[in-house]
Scaffold this motif. Sequence first.
Motif, PDB file in Angstrom:
ATOM      1  N   MET A  98      -2.773  24.073   1.656  1.00  0.00           N
ATOM      2  CA  MET A  98      -3.125  25.245   0.898  1.00  0.00           C
ATOM      3  C   MET A  98      -4.347  24.935   0.037  1.00  0.00           C
ATOM      4  O   MET A  98      -4.452  23.852  -0.510  1.00  0.00           O
ATOM      5  CB  MET A  98      -1.979  25.672  -0.021  1.00  0.00           C
ATOM      6  CG  MET A  98      -0.662  25.925   0.659  1.00  0.00           C
ATOM      7  SD  MET A  98      -0.629  27.607   1.253  1.00  0.00           S
ATOM      8  CE  MET A  98       0.861  27.553   2.176  1.00  0.00           C
ATOM      9  N   GLY A  99      -5.222  25.902  -0.106  1.00  0.00           N
ATOM     10  CA  GLY A  99      -6.404  25.721  -0.940  1.00  0.00           C
ATOM     11  C   GLY A  99      -6.273  26.478  -2.245  1.00  0.00           C
ATOM     12  O   GLY A  99      -5.534  27.449  -2.341  1.00  0.00           O
ATOM     13  N   SER A 100      -6.982  26.046  -3.212  1.00  0.00           N
ATOM     14  CA  SER A 100      -6.965  26.750  -4.501  1.00  0.00           C
ATOM     15  C   SER A 100      -8.028  27.837  -4.492  1.00  0.00           C
ATOM     16  O   SER A 100      -9.000  27.785  -3.730  1.00  0.00           O
ATOM     17  CB  SER A 100      -7.198  25.772  -5.642  1.00  0.00           C
ATOM     18  OG  SER A 100      -8.499  25.231  -5.561  1.00  0.00           O
ATOM     19  N   ILE A 101      -7.830  28.808  -5.343  1.00  0.00           N
ATOM     20  CA  ILE A 101      -8.781  29.905  -5.464  1.00  0.00           C
ATOM     21  C   ILE A 101      -8.948  30.221  -6.935  1.00  0.00           C
ATOM     22  O   ILE A 101      -7.988  30.276  -7.684  1.00  0.00           O
ATOM     23  CB  ILE A 101      -8.327  31.132  -4.646  1.00  0.00           C
ATOM     24  CG1 ILE A 101      -9.390  32.205  -4.634  1.00  0.00           C
ATOM     25  CG2 ILE A 101      -7.001  31.663  -5.146  1.00  0.00           C
ATOM     26  CD1 ILE A 101      -9.153  33.279  -3.588  1.00  0.00           C
ATOM     27  N   ASN A 102     -10.170  30.405  -7.353  1.00  0.00           N
ATOM     28  CA  ASN A 102     -10.454  30.679  -8.749  1.00  0.00           C
ATOM     29  C   ASN A 102     -11.381  31.891  -8.803  1.00  0.00           C
ATOM     30  O   ASN A 102     -12.599  31.755  -8.699  1.00  0.00           O
ATOM     31  CB  ASN A 102     -11.106  29.456  -9.404  1.00  0.00           C
ATOM     32  CG  ASN A 102     -11.309  29.654 -10.893  1.00  0.00           C
ATOM     33  OD1 ASN A 102     -10.774  30.593 -11.485  1.00  0.00           O
ATOM     34  ND2 ASN A 102     -12.093  28.779 -11.498  1.00  0.00           N
ATOM     35  N   LEU A 103     -10.793  33.085  -8.935  1.00  0.00           N
ATOM     36  CA  LEU A 103     -11.558  34.330  -8.974  1.00  0.00           C
ATOM     37  C   LEU A 103     -11.262  35.077 -10.262  1.00  0.00           C
ATOM     38  O   LEU A 103     -10.114  35.140 -10.697  1.00  0.00           O
ATOM     39  CB  LEU A 103     -11.180  35.239  -7.804  1.00  0.00           C
ATOM     40  CG  LEU A 103     -11.542  34.771  -6.408  1.00  0.00           C
ATOM     41  CD1 LEU A 103     -10.967  35.726  -5.373  1.00  0.00           C
ATOM     42  CD2 LEU A 103     -13.039  34.688  -6.254  1.00  0.00           C
ATOM     43  N   ASP A 104     -12.266  35.705 -10.835  1.00  0.00           N
ATOM     44  CA  ASP A 104     -12.087  36.586 -11.976  1.00  0.00           C
ATOM     45  C   ASP A 104     -12.229  38.014 -11.458  1.00  0.00           C
ATOM     46  O   ASP A 104     -13.334  38.468 -11.135  1.00  0.00           O
ATOM     47  CB  ASP A 104     -13.136  36.300 -13.045  1.00  0.00           C
ATOM     48  CG  ASP A 104     -13.000  37.232 -14.249  1.00  0.00           C
ATOM     49  OD1 ASP A 104     -12.089  38.090 -14.258  1.00  0.00           O
ATOM     50  OD2 ASP A 104     -13.822  37.099 -15.178  1.00  0.00           O
ATOM     51  N   LEU A 105     -11.121  38.717 -11.343  1.00  0.00           N
ATOM     52  CA  LEU A 105     -11.110  40.090 -10.833  1.00  0.00           C
ATOM     53  C   LEU A 105     -10.961  41.117 -11.956  1.00  0.00           C
ATOM     54  O   LEU A 105     -10.651  42.269 -11.702  1.00  0.00           O
ATOM     55  CB  LEU A 105      -9.971  40.249  -9.818  1.00  0.00           C
ATOM     56  CG  LEU A 105     -10.013  39.293  -8.628  1.00  0.00           C
ATOM     57  CD1 LEU A 105      -8.793  39.489  -7.740  1.00  0.00           C
ATOM     58  CD2 LEU A 105     -11.289  39.462  -7.843  1.00  0.00           C
ATOM     59  N   SER A 106     -11.211  40.716 -13.182  1.00  0.00           N
ATOM     60  CA  SER A 106     -10.993  41.612 -14.322  1.00  0.00           C
ATOM     61  C   SER A 106     -11.920  42.821 -14.313  1.00  0.00           C
ATOM     62  O   SER A 106     -11.596  43.852 -14.895  1.00  0.00           O
ATOM     63  CB  SER A 106     -11.134  40.848 -15.642  1.00  0.00           C
ATOM     64  OG  SER A 106     -12.425  40.270 -15.736  1.00  0.00           O
TER      65      SER A 106
END
Length: 163
Positions: A1-9
């Motif tokens: 599994m990979g990590s994900i770092n998104l700001d969807l605000s």
Amino acid sequence: MGSINLDLSNVDTNNGGGWRTLPAGEYRLMIVNAETRPLRSGNGTALSLECQVLGGEHQGKTLFENLNVIHSNETAQQIAQRILATLLDAIGIPRNGLSDTSQLCGKTVLADVKRSKAREGYGDADGFQNSIQAFGSVNGAAQQPVAAQPPASAVAAEADIPF
């Protein structure tokens, strides 16, 4: 599994996030996907078309059309079958010659697209939806189906359909 770092605000998820229908008019489309599927209502079968606009200011936009080709409501079925018949005529497939939806994929057609108010909870950010009213040949003249003409009795019965 990979990590994900998104700001969807800042993503707008209201009313389709700003998605807009195409203005009414004639568009050159390529059918990129076609498949049949049962209707969620259980009332029949739809032919689902995914089309891409070729050329003009809306090039690359996607248009979806669902035709209720088999439906318990006879009027809905007749309308869908009429539109499908214009598609087959436009791409030169005999009206009795469609055996697989893959025959539609990759074909380029003209489409008469309507824009109308959508049902509550459906449609674009402004509450509109698109629908295809008819298809035509890209060369301006409908291609003639290869199949033999129907018997005169069938033509007479077809003339009684109020569309």
